[in-house]
Write a protein that holds these residues in place. Structure first.
Motif, PDB file in Angstrom:
ATOM      1  N   ARG A 144       1.018  -1.133   0.122  1.00 16.28           N
ATOM      2  CA  ARG A 144       0.000   0.042   0.024  1.00 16.28           C
ATOM      3  C   ARG A 144       0.865   1.185   0.036  1.00 16.28           C
ATOM      4  NH1 ARG A 144      -2.194   3.937   3.343  1.00 16.28           N
ATOM      5  NH2 ARG A 144      -1.588   2.988   4.863  1.00 16.28           N
ATOM      6  N   TYR A 147       2.171   2.032  -3.697  1.00 14.01           N
ATOM      7  CA  TYR A 147       1.549   2.152  -3.820  1.00 14.01           C
ATOM      8  C   TYR A 147       0.981   3.476  -4.252  1.00 14.01           C
ATOM      9  CZ  TYR A 147      -3.797   3.117  -6.222  1.00 14.01           C
ATOM     10  OH  TYR A 147      -4.593   2.731  -6.710  1.00 14.01           O
ATOM     11  N   GLU A 148       1.241   4.315  -3.132  1.00  9.25           N
ATOM     12  CA  GLU A 148       0.970   5.582  -2.646  1.00  9.25           C
ATOM     13  C   GLU A 148       2.058   7.254  -3.031  1.00  9.25           C
ATOM     14  OE1 GLU A 148      -0.585   6.305   1.254  1.00  9.25           O
ATOM     15  OE2 GLU A 148      -2.112   4.922   0.805  1.00  9.25           O
ATOM     16  N   PRO A 188     -12.117  -0.614  -7.983  1.00  8.76           N
ATOM     17  CA  PRO A 188     -13.023   0.831  -8.319  1.00  8.76           C
ATOM     18  C   PRO A 188     -13.605   1.269  -9.118  1.00  8.76           C
ATOM     19  CG  PRO A 188     -11.977  -0.257  -6.006  1.00  8.76           C
ATOM     20  CD  PRO A 188     -11.079  -0.572  -6.897  1.00  8.76           C
ATOM     21  N   ALA A 189     -12.444   1.239  -9.843  1.00 10.00           N
ATOM     22  CA  ALA A 189     -11.849   2.123 -10.821  1.00 10.00           C
ATOM     23  C   ALA A 189     -12.486   1.435 -12.324  1.00 10.00           C
ATOM     24  CB  ALA A 189     -10.831   2.773 -11.405  1.00 10.00           C
ATOM     25  N   ARG A 219      -7.032 -11.472  11.030  1.00 18.53           N
ATOM     26  CA  ARG A 219      -7.803 -10.918   9.999  1.00 18.53           C
ATOM     27  C   ARG A 219      -7.582 -11.419   9.084  1.00 18.53           C
ATOM     28  NH1 ARG A 219      -5.754  -5.021   8.671  1.00 18.53           N
ATOM     29  NH2 ARG A 219      -7.417  -5.397   6.302  1.00 18.53           N
ATOM     30  N   GLU A 224     -11.985 -10.065   3.614  1.00 17.61           N
ATOM     31  CA  GLU A 224     -12.375  -8.331   3.588  1.00 17.61           C
ATOM     32  C   GLU A 224     -12.037  -7.509   2.163  1.00 17.61           C
ATOM     33  OE1 GLU A 224     -10.101  -7.210   7.826  1.00 17.61           O
ATOM     34  OE2 GLU A 224      -9.687  -6.126   6.210  1.00 17.61           O
ATOM     35  N   ARG A 228     -15.554  -5.535   0.771  1.00 16.79           N
ATOM     36  CA  ARG A 228     -15.554  -4.373  -0.250  1.00 16.79           C
ATOM     37  C   ARG A 228     -15.829  -4.038  -1.466  1.00 16.79           C
ATOM     38  NH1 ARG A 228      -9.828  -2.225   1.703  1.00 16.79           N
ATOM     39  NH2 ARG A 228      -9.569   0.046   1.074  1.00 16.79           N
ATOM     40  N   GLU A 231     -19.668  -3.958  -1.789  1.00 18.83           N
ATOM     41  CA  GLU A 231     -20.183  -2.988  -1.098  1.00 18.83           C
ATOM     42  C   GLU A 231     -20.120  -1.756  -1.859  1.00 18.83           C
ATOM     43  OE1 GLU A 231     -19.454  -2.385   3.321  1.00 18.83           O
ATOM     44  OE2 GLU A 231     -20.102  -0.558   2.678  1.00 18.83           O
ATOM     45  N   PHE A 232     -18.673  -1.642  -2.930  1.00 22.84           N
ATOM     46  CA  PHE A 232     -18.400  -0.820  -3.930  1.00 22.84           C
ATOM     47  C   PHE A 232     -19.489  -0.957  -5.218  1.00 22.84           C
ATOM     48  CE2 PHE A 232     -16.610   2.589  -4.934  1.00 22.84           C
ATOM     49  CZ  PHE A 232     -16.642   2.866  -6.802  1.00 22.84           C
TER      50      PHE A 232
ATOM     51  N   LEU B 101     -20.956   7.621  -5.274  1.00 21.44           N
ATOM     52  CA  LEU B 101     -19.241   8.105  -4.637  1.00 21.44           C
ATOM     53  C   LEU B 101     -18.864   9.347  -4.115  1.00 21.44           C
ATOM     54  CD1 LEU B 101     -17.204   7.238  -8.191  1.00 21.44           C
ATOM     55  CD2 LEU B 101     -17.765   5.344  -6.453  1.00 21.44           C
ATOM     56  N   SER B 144     -13.179   7.061  -7.679  1.00 19.98           N
ATOM     57  CA  SER B 144     -13.362   5.755  -7.546  1.00 19.98           C
ATOM     58  C   SER B 144     -12.689   4.997  -6.394  1.00 19.98           C
ATOM     59  CB  SER B 144     -14.316   4.887  -8.144  1.00 19.98           C
ATOM     60  OG  SER B 144     -14.124   5.403  -9.231  1.00 19.98           O
ATOM     61  N   ILE B 145     -10.932   5.501  -5.926  1.00 14.69           N
ATOM     62  CA  ILE B 145     -10.717   5.098  -5.389  1.00 14.69           C
ATOM     63  C   ILE B 145     -10.191   5.606  -3.931  1.00 14.69           C
ATOM     64  CG2 ILE B 145      -8.017   4.403  -4.319  1.00 14.69           C
ATOM     65  CD1 ILE B 145      -7.639   4.531  -7.688  1.00 14.69           C
ATOM     66  N   TYR B 148     -13.393   3.979  -2.048  1.00 16.17           N
ATOM     67  CA  TYR B 148     -13.124   2.503  -2.279  1.00 16.17           C
ATOM     68  C   TYR B 148     -12.173   2.168  -0.589  1.00 16.17           C
ATOM     69  CZ  TYR B 148     -11.295  -2.105  -2.011  1.00 16.17           C
ATOM     70  OH  TYR B 148     -10.787  -3.437  -2.058  1.00 16.17           O
ATOM     71  N   GLU B 149     -11.501   3.299  -0.160  1.00 14.06           N
ATOM     72  CA  GLU B 149     -11.249   3.149   0.780  1.00 14.06           C
ATOM     73  C   GLU B 149     -11.516   3.549   1.401  1.00 14.06           C
ATOM     74  OE1 GLU B 149      -7.637   5.955   0.188  1.00 14.06           O
ATOM     75  OE2 GLU B 149      -6.123   3.955  -0.810  1.00 14.06           O
ATOM     76  N   LEU B 151     -14.496   3.069   2.573  1.00 13.19           N
ATOM     77  CA  LEU B 151     -15.846   2.184   2.475  1.00 13.19           C
ATOM     78  C   LEU B 151     -14.381   1.416   3.922  1.00 13.19           C
ATOM     79  CD1 LEU B 151     -17.331   0.518  -0.672  1.00 13.19           C
ATOM     80  CD2 LEU B 151     -18.449   1.954   1.345  1.00 13.19           C
ATOM     81  N   GLY B 152     -13.159   0.564   3.609  1.00  8.23           N
ATOM     82  CA  GLY B 152     -12.634  -0.064   4.052  1.00  8.23           C
ATOM     83  C   GLY B 152     -12.141   1.245   5.617  1.00  8.23           C
ATOM     84  N   GLY B 156     -13.861  -3.140   8.625  1.00  5.46           N
ATOM     85  CA  GLY B 156     -13.182  -3.730   9.693  1.00  5.46           C
ATOM     86  C   GLY B 156     -11.640  -3.599   9.578  1.00  5.46           C
ATOM     87  N   GLY B 157     -11.168  -4.279  10.305  1.00  2.00           N
ATOM     88  CA  GLY B 157      -9.303  -3.135  10.591  1.00  2.00           C
ATOM     89  C   GLY B 157      -8.823  -2.682  11.595  1.00  2.00           C
ATOM     90  N   GLY B 161      -4.108   3.642  10.130  1.00  2.00           N
ATOM     91  CA  GLY B 161      -4.447   4.331   9.259  1.00  2.00           C
ATOM     92  C   GLY B 161      -5.781   4.287   8.726  1.00  2.00           C
ATOM     93  N   ARG B 162      -6.331   3.487   8.436  1.00  2.00           N
ATOM     94  CA  ARG B 162      -7.613   3.597   7.987  1.00  2.00           C
ATOM     95  C   ARG B 162      -8.520   4.806   8.746  1.00  2.00           C
ATOM     96  NH1 ARG B 162      -5.506   0.130   4.841  1.00  2.00           N
ATOM     97  NH2 ARG B 162      -6.557  -2.272   5.882  1.00  2.00           N
ATOM     98  N   SER B 167      -5.863   8.024   2.468  1.00  4.96           N
ATOM     99  CA  SER B 167      -4.042   8.039   1.792  1.00  4.96           C
ATOM    100  C   SER B 167      -4.022   8.452   0.085  1.00  4.96           C
ATOM    101  CB  SER B 167      -3.732   8.109   2.420  1.00  4.96           C
ATOM    102  OG  SER B 167      -4.011   7.017   2.170  1.00  4.96           O
ATOM    103  N   SER B 168      -4.445   7.741  -0.507  1.00  2.00           N
ATOM    104  CA  SER B 168      -4.073   7.107  -1.703  1.00  2.00           C
ATOM    105  C   SER B 168      -4.664   9.250  -2.592  1.00  2.00           C
ATOM    106  CB  SER B 168      -4.777   5.855  -2.407  1.00  2.00           C
ATOM    107  OG  SER B 168      -6.168   6.942  -3.001  1.00  2.00           O
TER     108      SER B 168
END
Lengths: 482, 179
Positions: A144, A147-148, A188-189, A219, A224, A228, A231-232, B101, B144-145, B148-149, B151-152, B156-157, B161-162, B167-168
């Motif tokens: 992650r 990714y960022e 998602p995109a 986990r 998960e 997600r 849901e999306f 969205l 969208s991203i 989605y984040e 939603l995360g 859970g989790g 960071g959540r 953050s993206s």
């Protein structure tokens, strides 16, 4: 007050003084020359900066030379000399070359990797601490961050999604198979694009391959991600279902595990996964030669599923040479360029970099694997695009030409994500992401031609494989400036 | 934002009533105030640029309410996307998806606004071609991203960071909250 006296007292050049009622200006030039600097300040500073810069460059070159010599020594088996060189390199890293930035940052990782390799070879050497064994969650977190930290994975997802979208035109039921779904950030995109498709969204099914749940049961990432995405998809009204396939690697997987449905359009997506399946060349006389290599097994079942589109994203580098020195040198320059680009991007964003570059830990793992791993212990076996081209072609796949707008859209994406420096190169039907003309990653799109083309296929095999489109350095690679 | 003169009548369906209104307004006789009709105000505010629109939210309660209408931000967004986005860009389907969205206001704040700023900073030459380069589909993908984040975060989790803003998209702008 007498301007000359003023000058000698304060060391300043005399200012024009107003004398008497006539207000005439006069500049007194009789100033003591010793109070003036011999050379104007700006020139002296520039000179000092340039010498300092040269010294830094020389130190960096010396450091790289030391590390390469060390690798050479290890390859030759001369561990004593290697240890000596490494110690000298570490000394330089601590003093003359800054590890916070530039070449120092990336070489410190390579030095640590060499240290680990030496410590395994001769246990008496107290080298760097080994890279900690990690859970799937930790891997996910590092992924992650990577990714960022850079546009690379976003570029991969974006180009793959575009190709998948185009391939799914006119299909009502579609199935996407992701070889390593990670956090599912690619999808998602795609789901959103499908929901806005003229004619309405198709019924979408995503199968994601992911690691098994954590041993302590805390986990279940794969689950998960599935929740997600569902849901999306529900939020944007796309009929959706998710299926997870658990596995640490993809080679034991078989096509029947995906429950393919006839009439469904299939897309397979692989982001930096195929190179993990490569192995060292086997001795043709050994028993191992009778077993197919994992890459062939996987490409075989992928081809057998007749995907409409197979999107591949791989590093554009040669890190699979059995000789350590070759690998080391190639990797040093490759990761140097990569770190360089990420540093530029974090400066561009003006984010806080005191904790190190985002994504650095993720890349550090790759570096350690390339330098220290041998045989089955090495998974980061990056290979350049012409090698992949041959391999995929021999497996029975055909390349899908990129649309005319692919490069324009990719360039648009890079423009909005990051500053100057990144370029998109189009070489034949491959799309390469480069940092200042240094290719970093390549995206390509393939499909399985229909099986009734057997005669054509045999003909192609007899005539030999087509050449991969322009090899490195050829002027035909068209680079698009951002 | 210029506040001179009475606002122009929004639609010309029939000539006579419109003429009447115009005469009334030009006659200067009467307390016609821009705040009399929220829809007219909405039409005006929809023509502002992003920064001005955000600033308009601080003028008074009525303006705050009107400038929060997603339709206003929708007009702003659609004005800035390139012709390549096609006729589908303004459709009902897009509106539904964007609403799901997070809405056009959020889309502008997170994606289009910063991208426009960046193009503006890049210089006059880039700015001249800014319209062609800003793609709705790209902005929607990034949006969208973000969704989605988020939603995360709800799911859970327990990772720290959540709970932070997604953050993206932090790279696009500093997280200044104008909501």
């Amino acid at each position: 007050m007498d301007p000359a006296a003023t000058a000698s007292l304060s060391g300043e050049l005399p200012l024009p003084s107003v004398q008497g009622a006539a207000a005439s200006y006069c500049v007194d030039l009789s100033v003591d020359a010793s109070v003036l600097p011999a050379v104007p300040p700006s020139v002296a500073e520039a000179e000092a900066a340039r010498t300092g810069h040269e010294e830094e460059e020389n130190a960096a070159i010396r450091l790289v030379h030391l590390l390469v010599t060390c690798a050479n020594d290890i390859q030759a088996g001369d561990y004593a000399a290697a240890t000596g060189n490494l110690a000298e390199a570490r000394l330089a890293l601590g003093t003359t070359v800054s590890t916070a930035t530039g070449i120092g940052r990336v070489t410190s990782h390579f030095a640590a990797a060499l240290g680990q390799r030496l410590s395994r070879a001769s246990p008496s050497d107290s080298g760097a601490a080994p890279v900690a064994a990690s859970s799937a969650e930790h891997t996910g977190e590092l992924y992650r961050q990577f990714y960022e930290a850079g546009p690379f994975l976003k570029f991969a997802h974006f180009t793959a999604n575009q190709a998948i979208l185009e391939a799914f035109e006119g299909c009502d039921r579609v199935h996407v198979l992701d070889c390593a779904i990670m956090q599912g950030a690619q999808w998602p995109a795609l789901i959103q694009s499908l929901s806005l498709r003229p004619g309405g969204p198709p019924a979408l099914r995503i199968t994601g391959i992911g690691p098994p749940p954590a041993a302590d049961g805390s986990r279940d990432e794969l689950n998960e991600v599935g929740v997600r995405l569902t849901e999306f998809a529900r939020a944007v009204n796309v009929p959706f279902s998710f299926c997870g396939v658990r596995g640490d690697t993809i080679d034991p997987i078989q096509a029947w595990m995906f429950k393919l449905v006839p009439g469904e359009a299939l897309a397979v997506n692989s982001i930096c996964q195929l190179h993990r399946l490569l192995v060292d060349d086997v001795d043709p006389n050994s028993v191992a030669a009778f077993f197919p290599e994992p890459i062939h097994t996987v490409l075989c079942w992928i081809t057998s599923m007749q995907p409409r589109v197979f999107t591949i994203f791989e590093q554009e580098a040669d890190h699979n040479n059995p000789a350590l020195v070759e690998r080391f040198t190639n990797a040093l320059f490759y990761y140097g360029a990569l770190f360089d680009s990420m540093e530029a991007m974090s400066t561009h964003r003006r984010t806080n970099t005191t904790g190190g570059l985002g994504g650095e830990a993720y890349l550090q793992r790759e570096i350690f694997d390339i330098v220290c791993g041998e045989g089955s212990g090495r998974v980061e076996r990056h290979e350049p695009l012409n090698v992949w081209h041959g391999r995929l072609w021999r497996a029975g796949l055909a390349q899908t030409p990129l649309g005319p707008s692919a490069i324009r859209r990719a360039a648009g994406l890079l423009r909005s994500l990051c500053g100057a420096g990144y370029r998109v190169q189009e070489r034949g039907d491959f799309l390469t992401l480069a940092w200042h003309d240094r290719p970093l990653f390549t995206a390509s799109v393939w499909h399985a031609p229909p099986t009734n083309n057997v005669i054509n296929r045999l003909f192609e095999l007899l005539m030999g494989e087509p050449e991969a489109q322009p090899t490195e350095g050829e002027p035909e690679a068209q680079a698009t400036e951002i | 934002m210029c506040m001179g003169g009475p606002p122009a009548p929004p639609r010309q369906e029939e000539n006579e009533p419109v003429l009447e209104v115009r005469v009334q307004l030009l006659g200067g006789g009467g307390a016609h105030n821009i705040n009399d009709n929220a829809d007219i105000l909405s039409e005006i505010l929809a023509r502002l640029d992003g920064r001005s629109l955000a600033a308009a939210a601080g003028v008074c309660r009525l303006w705050a309410a009107v400038s929060r209408r997603d339709a206003v931000w929708e007009e702003l967004c659609l004005r800035h996307v390139g012709p390549a986005s096609g006729p589908a860009a303004a459709g009902h389907a897009t509106r539904t998806v964007v609403a799901a969205l997070g809405g056009y206001r959020r889309l502008y704040r997170l994606c289009l606004g910063p991208a426009l700023d960046r193009l503006g900073r890049a210089g006059a030459l880039a700015h001249a071609q800014a319209r062609e380069r800003l793609s709705l589909s790209l902005s929607l993908s990034l949006f969208s991203i973000d969704c989605y984040e988020r939603l995360g975060g709800a799911g859970g989790g327990g990772a720290a960071g959540r709970q932070q803003p997604p953050s993206s998209l932090l790279f696009l702008c500093k997280p200044v909250d104008v909501s």
